[in-house]
Design a protein around this motif. Structure first.
Motif, PDB file in Angstrom:
ATOM      1  N   GLU A   1      -5.270  66.696 136.702  1.00 56.85           N
ATOM      2  CA  GLU A   1      -6.769  67.738 137.919  1.00 56.85           C
ATOM      3  C   GLU A   1      -7.879  67.831 137.141  1.00 56.85           C
ATOM      4  OE1 GLU A   1      -8.039  70.288 140.320  1.00 56.85           O
ATOM      5  OE2 GLU A   1      -6.051  69.726 140.122  1.00 56.85           O
TER       6      GLU A   1
ATOM      7  N   GLN B   1       3.605  70.998 138.740  1.00 59.97           N
ATOM      8  CA  GLN B   1       2.319  71.896 139.323  1.00 59.97           C
ATOM      9  C   GLN B   1       1.995  72.443 140.189  1.00 59.97           C
ATOM     10  OE1 GLN B   1       1.377  66.767 139.475  1.00 59.97           O
ATOM     11  NE2 GLN B   1      -0.439  67.432 139.128  1.00 59.97           N
TER      12      GLN B   1
ATOM     13  N   TYR C   1      -2.644  72.255 148.014  1.00 59.66           N
ATOM     14  CA  TYR C   1      -3.035  71.585 146.171  1.00 59.66           C
ATOM     15  C   TYR C   1      -4.339  70.938 146.666  1.00 59.66           C
ATOM     16  CZ  TYR C   1      -3.341  70.449 141.767  1.00 59.66           C
ATOM     17  OH  TYR C   1      -3.181  69.245 139.844  1.00 59.66           O
TER      18      TYR C   1
ATOM     19  N   GLN D   1      -8.339  70.363 146.209  1.00 58.26           N
ATOM     20  CA  GLN D   1      -9.071  69.645 145.784  1.00 58.26           C
ATOM     21  C   GLN D   1     -10.747  69.465 146.987  1.00 58.26           C
ATOM     22  OE1 GLN D   1      -5.740  66.988 144.651  1.00 58.26           O
ATOM     23  NE2 GLN D   1      -6.619  67.613 142.535  1.00 58.26           N
TER      24      GLN D   1
END
Lengths: 602, 469
Positions: free
Chosen positions: B277, B310, B342, B346
């Motif tokens: 990350e 994750q 996810y 981002q």
């Protein structure tokens, strides 16, 4: 070849370093190749030129040699793109903007240090020498070394003229830096450009020049530029016949400098870097991976720890994983050195029970390190250094349990690097073994439809049963029989490579089957399988093919079949002694010639 | 990429550079001094993520529109729950995004079988038939970012910057990258943001400035040497050396150019690398700074596989345990919806960073087009319902703020969970759309056409009017 013969040969061949060994298998042959004849040019016309650009390691080593300085900053180049294991294959190494930029930057940085050091220079204005004259003196010596061939007056003048202009503007050291930057970014340094010797043209083939052969030899056997002796041999035209090349090659292999270079081939071929893929999940692996103190600590934090403590535990787990990876790196390298520079034999790579373990990995192997010889292994300085928090680890040489371990395919890099976090992958293990050891490619899964239900939970107990569902679908069965047949025998090793008799409470079934080879048949487990494969002609032939690809920076072409077959016959007759194979390869026509049409513009 | 000299400050270096050139602040004029003197350039960022979607958890259709017709909905007024699970994180950025449904990797479905991941990732950014090297498929032509770079990059700056996180889309036996300068010509990526910082913002070599000033003449000599040597070699070897020579000439222009770039503020060197990350976030920040300084106009980030942990899932192989199971296992379906979400989060981060940098009267985001593509269409190895998202701001040239659906009308059959003889529109057309939005005058990316089963010719050319303004 009988097994008895096979196992009796060790004493004889362990002295291979003293002379080019005549092995048991070779003694069985009625004739041996003699190496004093001129290069035969009839069979070998490589179609695909593979202009080789030096690897980062080869550049670093060459700079160290040129400037007689071990402490130059290492070059930092973009990652290489491997093809079937090897990261030196010409087809994948076209120059890119990032590469050219990185070379400029890295070489400038190394040159700056080399010029500051200056001990390699034979003169310097600070010593009262005339600066311009000194520049000339340095280039006259340096340019042929850097370009690995005699240079012309025009070439020396070319760089010296530029130097003289720069000297007026910026002074001696800066002008020297700029000049060296030209010399070392030139293709004559960065590439093995080969023209061949036009006077030797015969049947469309040219012999390489002595200088070109010197470079080929030294970059394969040493990963660096030729030394004085090799240059002297080239200069006196003593690299013409295979026997001349053979004597140089044997000298070079006996030199310690050959060790990292020859091991590098094995690292790429047999996947040492898979050590960094080991990624066990501690909830599944804690029984073997952690020592008792760690186990207690983990249990406590996981049940009663604060969120912060759990996060810290996770970081600590990362440190343990890196330690395991480094131990597996070290294991691979120490073991490969032990075998290759011991008996040198391929079958020993696949069956030896000598092991190298850390305090932690000793537990995975069920051995004790007490009173065992130890080594302080330091991971060589390169890109992976940053990966390891601490690139040093203490390793112990041990005897591994005979029934449980046999050679490189029962080591951590292979086993742990071809696993998922909580279970090993018989498919990844099987595919890799087939590709690297048997030179069998595994076709892609057929069709576009994944087997529905392959992962239906609850219908399996062991990992094997879960994967076995692949083979129930007839579309998948053909290939998976071949892949899983050599993958399932590794079911005795869990995701970190530790031995296991039971999986998920049920006994492990490690039986398998070798198919599409010269040693087809059922096997009871990995050790059994590896003993069989170690005696396989196909495995030996594959090793030759792999070295050929590595040494020539490309795949063999169809017209090279004869050369390859001859090398394979010799390797087999030679009991699979790998250093001998290096010598035979570099004295083969393929290594010493190029097709005339590759020999440059007419 | 580990040897690093102690970095000195680029600002210092540039000042030294300028004074060495005899340029005082009074007489300072360089053609690239910020954007006051010139039109603000457009930038392109390719965001390339692994696996693919669970289509029924990616598609948005809160008004229950018919799926067998084309439609477009303004999604800026939607409630968060009107967004699919996979796209929900884009809700706050709805005005800056468009999700384009009903696309298909038709070129890939048409190009052999097997090697689904490798084949699809070769097609995704190129739309071209794969080039097979050593038994593995690679991109058969330039990837979309490189087509754009060829048109919009400055010769005196970085042509494009390729980054990856956790190795990007590299696989066992097929390492490297999934973006291409030409057929089979992979572009290596920078995985560590520290290395990225070193490349973009650390000073050249740390050498004294007089040396930097003379690098052009050094490279000129080097280039001459490549030409001379190449002429002596065979055709194939000559081509290799001349390609290297061309790059030396490019570098010659760039060396001075990158040192004259103007940055409002210089990003600090990232303090660590190795975390998925933070590596991603550092890459984004550094690339945004590089855009802002006009060090480059084209960049890409290739994201490595996410792991179950994750996503807060039990350990196991993402691929084996979850990815394949999206159509028959609710856990797998949830997992892959979370997987896409996810990355959508981002993407939202990318937009946030770009929008925080003022430029002209607006922000950097106004002048950037972001294209998010995935490796496969769905993670069951399917080739249809390829999830594509574009994002940007005022000057994007795209109809942002919409969810855009296209009915499956392409007469090409590919294995699907629910069998159908039709696929979505060839994804090539979205690649063309991105090019045209960037002002690149191309009508084709990759294949031009594919034969349909009904004897018709499937047209892969032309931008999508539904997406292009």
């Amino acid at each position: 070849m009988t097994t008895a013969l096979h196992h009796n040969k060790v004493a004889l061949i362990s002295i291979w370093t003293l002379f080019f060994v005549t092995s048991c298998r070779e003694a069985e042959k009625t004739s041996t190749e003699q190496t004093t004849a001129p290069v035969s040019t009839s069979n070998v016309i490589p179609e695909v030129p593979a202009l080789h650009r030096l690897t980062a390691k080869q550049i670093d080593n060459s700079l160290s040699d040129l400037f007689q300085n071990e402490d130059l900053p290492l070059v930092s180049l973009p990652q290489e793109i491997p093809m079937a294991g090897f990261s030196n294959q010409a087809i994948m190494r076209d120059a890119t903007p990032f590469l050219v930029e990185s070379l400029q930057r890295s070489l400038s940085a190394a040159i700056e240090v080399a010029v500051d050091d200056g001990s390699w220079m034979t003169c310097h204005p600070a010593e009262g020498d005339d600066a311009v004259q000194c520049g000339k003196e340095i280039f006259t010596t340096f340019l042929p070394l850097a370009w690995r061939r005699p240079t012309t007056t025009t070439e020396v003048d070319w760089i010296h003229t530029a130097f003289s202009t720069w000297y007026t503007d910026v002074g001696f050291d800066a002008a020297m830096q700029l000049s060296l930057s030209v010399i070392l970014q030139s293709p004559d340094f960065l590439y093995l450009t080969e023209l061949g010797d036009p006077n030797t043209e015969n049947n469309g083939v040219r012999q390489l020049s002595d200088w070109e052969i010197a470079s080929r030899l030294s970059y394969l056997l040493w990963d660096t530029m030729p030394d004085d002796e090799l240059f002297a041999a080239a200069s006196s035209k003593q690299l013409r016949t295979p026997s001349q090349v053979q004597s140089q090659a044997m000298r070079m292999i006996r030199d310690q400098k050959s060790r990292p270079a020859i091991i590098e081939f094995h690292r790429q071929w047999l996947g040492a870097s898979y050590a960094t893929e080991v990624d066990p999940d501690y909830t599944a692996m804690s029984e073997v991976v952690l020592d008792s103190g760690e186990k207690e600590y983990f249990t406590y934090i996981l049940s009663e720890g604060t969120l912060q403590e759990i996060i810290e535990l996770d970081e600590y787990w990362g440190v343990i994983k890196r330690e395991i990876m480094l131990a597996y790196e070290a294991e691979f390298t120490l073991f490969a050195n032990h075998i290759i520079f011991g008996t040198g034999q391929l079958d020993q790579l696949l069956t030896s029970r000598t092991g190298f373990v850390s305090e932690r990995t000793a537990r995975f192997y069920g051995v004790s390190t007490e009173d065992m010889p130890s080594y302080n292994y330091v991971y060589p300085a390169d890109a992976a250094n940053a990966f390891y928090d601490n690139p040093e680890i203490t390793m112990y040489q041990v005897q591994l349990p005979t029934e449980q371990r046999a050679g490189i395919f029962t080591q951590g890099a292979f086993l742990g690097g071809h696993s998922h976090p909580n279970q090993p992958s018989p498919v990844l293990r099987g595919v890799f073994l087939r590709e690297r050891l048997l030179c069998l490619t595994s076709p892609a899964p057929p069709g576009d439809i994944p087997a529905l239900g392959e992962l239906t939970p609850g219908s399996w107990t062991t990992n094997r049963e879960r994967f076995a569902q692949h083979t129930q679908d007839p579309n998948c069965a053909a290939c998976h029989t071949a892949i899983d047949g050599v993958g399932f025998p590794f079911e005795n090793y869990d995701a970190v490579g530790a031995w296991r008799d039971r999986d998920n409470g049920a006994p492990v079934d490690a039986s398998g089957e070798i198919v599409y080879t010269d040693v087809d048949g059922p096997v009871s487990n990995a050790v059994d399988m590896l003993e069989i494969l170690a005696d396989s002609r196909q495995v030996h032939d594959c090793a030759v093919q792999q070295l050929y690809r590595y040494a020539m920076h490309r795949s063999p072409t169809s017209v090279e079949t004869d050369t390859l077959t001859q090398l394979q016959d010799e390797f087999w007759a030679d009991d699979g002694i790998i250093p001998n194979l290096f010598v035979r390869l570099v004295t083969s026509p393929a290594f010493l010639t190029i097709p005339a049409q590759n020999g440059g513009a007419q | 990429m580990t040897h690093r000299k102690n970095p000195s400050n680029l600002q210092m270096n540039r000042r030294a550079f300028l004074s060495a050139m005899g340029l005082t602040t009074g007489s300072l004029f360089l053609p690239s001094l910020g954007h006051a003197q010139e039109a603000i350039p457009k930038r392109f960022l390719l965001f390339f993520t692994a696996q693919g979607c669970a289509p029924h958890r990616w598609i948005c259709n809160p008004a229950s529109k018919p799926m067998d017709s084309d439609w477009s909905m303004d999604w800026t007024s939607w409630a968060e729950n009107d967004f699919s699970d996979s796209l929900k994180p884009l809700h706050p950025w709805a005005a800056n995004c468009a999700a384009v449904g009903g696309m298909g990797l038709v070129s890939c479905a048409n190009d052999g079988s097997g090697f689904h991941h490798e084949r699809a990732k070769a097609h995704g950014p190129t739309g071209a038939d794969a080039k097979w090297i050593g038994g593995m498929p690679y991109g058969g032509d330039l990837s979309v970012d490189q087509i754009i770079a060829n048109h919009i990059s400055r010769a005196d700056r970085y042509r494009s910057i390729e980054c990856s996180v956790d190795g990007g889309l590299a696989y066992d036996g097929q390492g490297g990258s999934a973006l291409f300068r030409g057929p089979g010509q992979l572009l290596p990526t920078i995985d560590s943001p520290i290395d990225l910082w070193q490349r973009l913002f650390a000073p050249q070599t740390g050498s004294v400035d007089p040396l930097l000033l003379r690098q052009s003449s050094v490279l000129d000599m080097v280039a001459q040497r490549y030409t001379t040597r190449a002429q002596q070699l065979s055709v194939a070897d000559r081509q290799k050396l001349m390609a290297h020579q061309d790059l030396i000439r490019d570098l010659e222009q760039r060396l001075v150019g990158t040192n004259t770039a103007q940055c409002a503020s210089l990003p600090a060197e990232p303090s660590n690398t190795g975390n998925y990350e933070t590596d991603f976030e550092n890459h984004v920040q550094l690339l945004a700074a590089a855009f802002s300084c006009d060090l480059t106009r084209v960049a890409s980030i290739q994201m490595g596989q996410l792991t179950p942990s994750q996503l807060g899932l039990p350990a196991g192989s993402m691929h084996d345990r979850y990815a394949h199971g999206i159509f028959y296992d609710i856990d797998a379906e949830n997992a892959m919806a979370a997987y896409m979400a996810y990355h959508a989060q981002q993407l939202a981060y990318i937009l946030q960073v770009l929008s925080a940098i003022p430029e002209g009267g607006g922000t950097l985001l106004d002048n950037t087009v972001v294209l998010w593509i995935t490796e496969l269409a769905d993670s069951w190895h399917g080739m249809d319902n390829y999830p594509m998202v574009v994002a940007g701001g005022t000057n994007s040239g795209l109809k942002l703020g919409h969810y855009i659906h296209h009915a499956a009308t392409t007469p090409f059959e590919t294995p699907k969970h629910i069998a159908s003889p039709y696929m979505g529109l060839p994804h090539n057309r979205m690649l063309v759309t991105a090019c045209q939005a960037m002002g690149v005058p191309v009508d084709t990316v990759g294949r031009t056409s594919i034969d349909g089963w009904d004897g018709s010719t499937i047209d892969c050319t032309g931008a999508l009017p539904s997406v292009l303004l």
